[in-house]
Design a protein around this motif. Structure first.
Motif, PDB file in Angstrom:
ATOM      1  N   ALA A 158       0.845  -1.199   0.000  1.00 13.79           N
ATOM      2  CA  ALA A 158       0.000   0.000   0.000  1.00 13.79           C
ATOM      3  C   ALA A 158       0.877   1.245   0.000  1.00 13.79           C
ATOM      4  O   ALA A 158       1.919   1.289   0.666  1.00 13.79           O
ATOM      5  CB  ALA A 158      -0.916  -0.002   1.220  1.00 13.79           C
ATOM      6  N   PRO A 159       0.490   2.264  -0.755  1.00 19.17           N
ATOM      7  CA  PRO A 159       1.308   3.476  -0.846  1.00 19.17           C
ATOM      8  C   PRO A 159       1.393   4.229   0.484  1.00 19.17           C
ATOM      9  O   PRO A 159       0.475   4.187   1.300  1.00 19.17           O
ATOM     10  CB  PRO A 159       0.588   4.308  -1.907  1.00 19.17           C
ATOM     11  CG  PRO A 159      -0.816   3.808  -1.908  1.00 19.17           C
ATOM     12  CD  PRO A 159      -0.726   2.355  -1.594  1.00 19.17           C
ATOM     13  N   VAL A 160       2.509   4.905   0.683  1.00 17.77           N
ATOM     14  CA  VAL A 160       2.750   5.716   1.871  1.00 17.77           C
ATOM     15  C   VAL A 160       2.778   7.174   1.445  1.00 17.77           C
ATOM     16  O   VAL A 160       3.464   7.536   0.492  1.00 17.77           O
ATOM     17  CB  VAL A 160       4.081   5.338   2.549  1.00 17.77           C
ATOM     18  CG1 VAL A 160       4.354   6.249   3.740  1.00 17.77           C
ATOM     19  CG2 VAL A 160       4.057   3.884   2.980  1.00 17.77           C
ATOM     20  N   ILE A 161       2.023   8.018   2.150  1.00 17.98           N
ATOM     21  CA  ILE A 161       1.983   9.435   1.799  1.00 17.98           C
ATOM     22  C   ILE A 161       2.401  10.290   2.992  1.00 17.98           C
ATOM     23  O   ILE A 161       2.348   9.851   4.149  1.00 17.98           O
ATOM     24  CB  ILE A 161       0.572   9.862   1.337  1.00 17.98           C
ATOM     25  CG1 ILE A 161      -0.444   9.670   2.476  1.00 17.98           C
ATOM     26  CG2 ILE A 161       0.161   9.100   0.090  1.00 17.98           C
ATOM     27  CD1 ILE A 161      -1.792  10.293   2.190  1.00 17.98           C
ATOM     28  N   ALA A 162       2.829  11.499   2.689  1.00 22.83           N
ATOM     29  CA  ALA A 162       3.191  12.455   3.733  1.00 22.83           C
ATOM     30  C   ALA A 162       1.930  13.152   4.231  1.00 22.83           C
ATOM     31  O   ALA A 162       1.037  13.447   3.445  1.00 22.83           O
ATOM     32  CB  ALA A 162       4.180  13.476   3.189  1.00 22.83           C
ATOM     33  N   THR A 163       1.862  13.386   5.529  1.00 21.49           N
ATOM     34  CA  THR A 163       0.710  14.095   6.100  1.00 21.49           C
ATOM     35  C   THR A 163       1.081  15.512   6.524  1.00 21.49           C
ATOM     36  O   THR A 163       0.226  16.260   6.996  1.00 21.49           O
ATOM     37  CB  THR A 163       0.158  13.329   7.317  1.00 21.49           C
ATOM     38  OG1 THR A 163       1.198  13.194   8.302  1.00 21.49           O
ATOM     39  CG2 THR A 163      -0.332  11.951   6.906  1.00 21.49           C
ATOM     40  N   ARG A 164       2.357  15.870   6.382  1.00 13.95           N
ATOM     41  CA  ARG A 164       2.781  17.238   6.686  1.00 13.95           C
ATOM     42  C   ARG A 164       4.011  17.555   5.857  1.00 13.95           C
ATOM     43  O   ARG A 164       4.681  16.659   5.351  1.00 13.95           O
ATOM     44  CB  ARG A 164       3.072  17.407   8.173  1.00 13.95           C
ATOM     45  CG  ARG A 164       4.325  16.690   8.654  1.00 13.95           C
ATOM     46  CD  ARG A 164       4.475  16.834  10.154  1.00 13.95           C
ATOM     47  NE  ARG A 164       5.752  16.304  10.625  1.00 13.95           N
ATOM     48  CZ  ARG A 164       6.004  16.040  11.904  1.00 13.95           C
ATOM     49  NH1 ARG A 164       5.078  16.251  12.819  1.00 13.95           N
ATOM     50  NH2 ARG A 164       7.170  15.567  12.276  1.00 13.95           N
ATOM     51  N   SER A 165       4.308  18.818   5.707  1.00  9.76           N
ATOM     52  CA  SER A 165       5.480  19.218   4.926  1.00  9.76           C
ATOM     53  C   SER A 165       6.730  19.160   5.797  1.00  9.76           C
ATOM     54  O   SER A 165       6.673  19.358   7.011  1.00  9.76           O
ATOM     55  CB  SER A 165       5.291  20.632   4.388  1.00  9.76           C
ATOM     56  OG  SER A 165       5.079  21.538   5.451  1.00  9.76           O
ATOM     57  N   GLY A 166       7.863  18.873   5.154  1.00 11.11           N
ATOM     58  CA  GLY A 166       9.124  18.806   5.882  1.00 11.11           C
ATOM     59  C   GLY A 166      10.158  18.018   5.107  1.00 11.11           C
ATOM     60  O   GLY A 166       9.999  17.740   3.909  1.00 11.11           O
ATOM     61  N   VAL A 167      11.228  17.638   5.807  1.00 14.73           N
ATOM     62  CA  VAL A 167      12.320  16.888   5.191  1.00 14.73           C
ATOM     63  C   VAL A 167      12.102  15.402   5.425  1.00 14.73           C
ATOM     64  O   VAL A 167      11.930  14.958   6.565  1.00 14.73           O
ATOM     65  CB  VAL A 167      13.678  17.321   5.780  1.00 14.73           C
ATOM     66  CG1 VAL A 167      14.819  16.530   5.135  1.00 14.73           C
ATOM     67  CG2 VAL A 167      13.900  18.814   5.589  1.00 14.73           C
ATOM     68  N   LEU A 168      12.110  14.616   4.364  1.00 16.48           N
ATOM     69  CA  LEU A 168      11.926  13.170   4.453  1.00 16.48           C
ATOM     70  C   LEU A 168      13.224  12.516   4.919  1.00 16.48           C
ATOM     71  O   LEU A 168      14.284  12.737   4.351  1.00 16.48           O
ATOM     72  CB  LEU A 168      11.509  12.609   3.094  1.00 16.48           C
ATOM     73  CG  LEU A 168      11.242  11.106   3.030  1.00 16.48           C
ATOM     74  CD1 LEU A 168      10.052  10.733   3.903  1.00 16.48           C
ATOM     75  CD2 LEU A 168      11.001  10.670   1.580  1.00 16.48           C
ATOM     76  N   ASN A 169      13.119  11.713   5.983  1.00 16.53           N
ATOM     77  CA  ASN A 169      14.289  11.025   6.531  1.00 16.53           C
ATOM     78  C   ASN A 169      14.033   9.528   6.634  1.00 16.53           C
ATOM     79  O   ASN A 169      12.878   9.093   6.727  1.00 16.53           O
ATOM     80  CB  ASN A 169      14.618  11.550   7.941  1.00 16.53           C
ATOM     81  CG  ASN A 169      15.209  12.937   7.920  1.00 16.53           C
ATOM     82  OD1 ASN A 169      16.392  13.119   7.744  1.00 16.53           O
ATOM     83  ND2 ASN A 169      14.359  13.938   8.118  1.00 16.53           N
ATOM     84  N   HIS A 170      15.109   8.748   6.640  1.00 16.85           N
ATOM     85  CA  HIS A 170      14.979   7.309   6.868  1.00 16.85           C
ATOM     86  C   HIS A 170      16.246   6.784   7.533  1.00 16.85           C
ATOM     87  O   HIS A 170      17.300   7.419   7.491  1.00 16.85           O
ATOM     88  CB  HIS A 170      14.717   6.562   5.550  1.00 16.85           C
ATOM     89  CG  HIS A 170      15.791   6.737   4.504  1.00 16.85           C
ATOM     90  ND1 HIS A 170      17.029   6.131   4.586  1.00 16.85           N
ATOM     91  CD2 HIS A 170      15.803   7.465   3.357  1.00 16.85           C
ATOM     92  CE1 HIS A 170      17.758   6.460   3.535  1.00 16.85           C
ATOM     93  NE2 HIS A 170      17.035   7.286   2.775  1.00 16.85           N
ATOM     94  N   SER A 171      16.127   5.617   8.170  1.00 16.85           N
ATOM     95  CA  SER A 171      17.278   5.000   8.818  1.00 16.85           C
ATOM     96  C   SER A 171      18.220   4.431   7.773  1.00 16.85           C
ATOM     97  O   SER A 171      17.893   4.378   6.583  1.00 16.85           O
ATOM     98  CB  SER A 171      16.813   3.891   9.767  1.00 16.85           C
ATOM     99  OG  SER A 171      16.080   2.902   9.058  1.00 16.85           O
ATOM    100  N   ALA A 172      19.388   3.969   8.208  1.00 10.71           N
ATOM    101  CA  ALA A 172      20.400   3.477   7.279  1.00 10.71           C
ATOM    102  C   ALA A 172      19.892   2.300   6.442  1.00 10.71           C
ATOM    103  O   ALA A 172      20.197   2.199   5.247  1.00 10.71           O
ATOM    104  CB  ALA A 172      21.657   3.073   8.050  1.00 10.71           C
ATOM    105  N   ASN A 173      19.106   1.408   7.057  1.00  9.13           N
ATOM    106  CA  ASN A 173      18.596   0.246   6.310  1.00  9.13           C
ATOM    107  C   ASN A 173      17.230   0.497   5.690  1.00  9.13           C
ATOM    108  O   ASN A 173      16.602  -0.413   5.147  1.00  9.13           O
ATOM    109  CB  ASN A 173      18.536  -0.983   7.218  1.00  9.13           C
ATOM    110  CG  ASN A 173      17.542  -0.814   8.358  1.00  9.13           C
ATOM    111  OD1 ASN A 173      16.952   0.249   8.522  1.00  9.13           O
ATOM    112  ND2 ASN A 173      17.377  -1.858   9.146  1.00  9.13           N
TER     113      ASN A 173
END
Length: 235
Positions: free
Chosen positions: A38-53
């Motif tokens: 299922a698709p994932v969407i942003a619910t607020r504006s900002g900088v997208l981050n993710h962990s190393a893996n």
């Protein structure tokens, strides 16, 4: 490369053990198999981050209010009893609930004796936009306390949500730098609260001033500047 997202924008969050933090929502699907894609969407504006893996994703914004997300560690204050548990203020829109059995080794006859005003280091076990968040004071995998529970003595300070995430990054310089100067204990909540305990009051004051100086919402001081600042203090 820094990626800016806007509300409603789809993000490429994919992982077998995907965990979504603040600012992201996975759209519902009819079947369990479809839920994985299922698709994932942003619910607020900002900088997208993710962990190393790339198993953990979140949006870093300039929000002042904490939005609970599952598995996040938080620092809260007990505000009252609620049946067999307690209500805890974690700085979110709604108070969180903490069951009396949500502690290592707790039973109906052997539960922690918490009072209004007690300070807790807990983990968010349930977070849903239509429900009050739920907390527990043990590690989800080992069911051991692992540092969670009542925080006694020490001092609590407030920082920005972005600063709390920085302090939880093992590669961030500040806490290791302070720990090399004097003994300290610290607990960092994703809700912008930091608990510190030192042997001397002047050391606690130094920690507070350094966190305020490094906080992006404050001075945004770098490591070199913090070292110069510390060298001028009598600690």
């Amino acid at each position: 490369m820094m990626s800016i997202v806007l509300p409603g924008e789809q993000v490429p969050a994919r992982h077998v053990n995907l965990k979504l933090g603040p600012g992201l929502l996975q759209l519902s699907s009819e079947t369990q198999q479809q839920a994985k894609t299922a698709p994932v969407i942003a619910t607020r504006s900002g900088v997208l981050n993710h962990s190393a893996n790339k198993s953990k994703w979140w949006v870093e914004g300039n929000s002042r209010r904490y939005v609970p997300a599952p598995q996040e560690s938080v620092i809260g204050v007990v505000t009252g009893r609620s049946g067999e548990g307690w209500r805890v203020d974690i700085g979110s829109a709604h108070p969180a609930s903490l069951d009396g059995l949500a502690f290592e080794g707790a039973t109906k006859r052997n539960k922690p004796s918490l009072k209004v005003g007690s300070l807790l280091y807990a983990r968010v076990s349930l977070a849903h936009k239509d429900m009050e968040p739920e907390l527990e004071c043990f590690d989800a995998q080992t069911h051991k306390a692992d540092g969670f529970g009542e925080l006694k003595d020490g001092f609590v300070l407030q920082c920005s949500l972005q600063m709390s995430r920085l302090l939880l990054d093992p590669k961030h310089f500040l806490l290791p730098l302070l720990g090399s100067r004097f003994p300290l204990e610290a607990a960092v909540g994703m809700n912008g609260k930091v608990w510190v305990s030192t042997k001397e009051t002047k050391q606690t004051i130094a920690i507070v001033r350094c966190i305020e100086a490094v906080d992006p919402d404050g001075g945004g001081m770098d490591e070199t500047s913090v070292k110069k600042f510390l060298s001028k203090l009598d600690i």
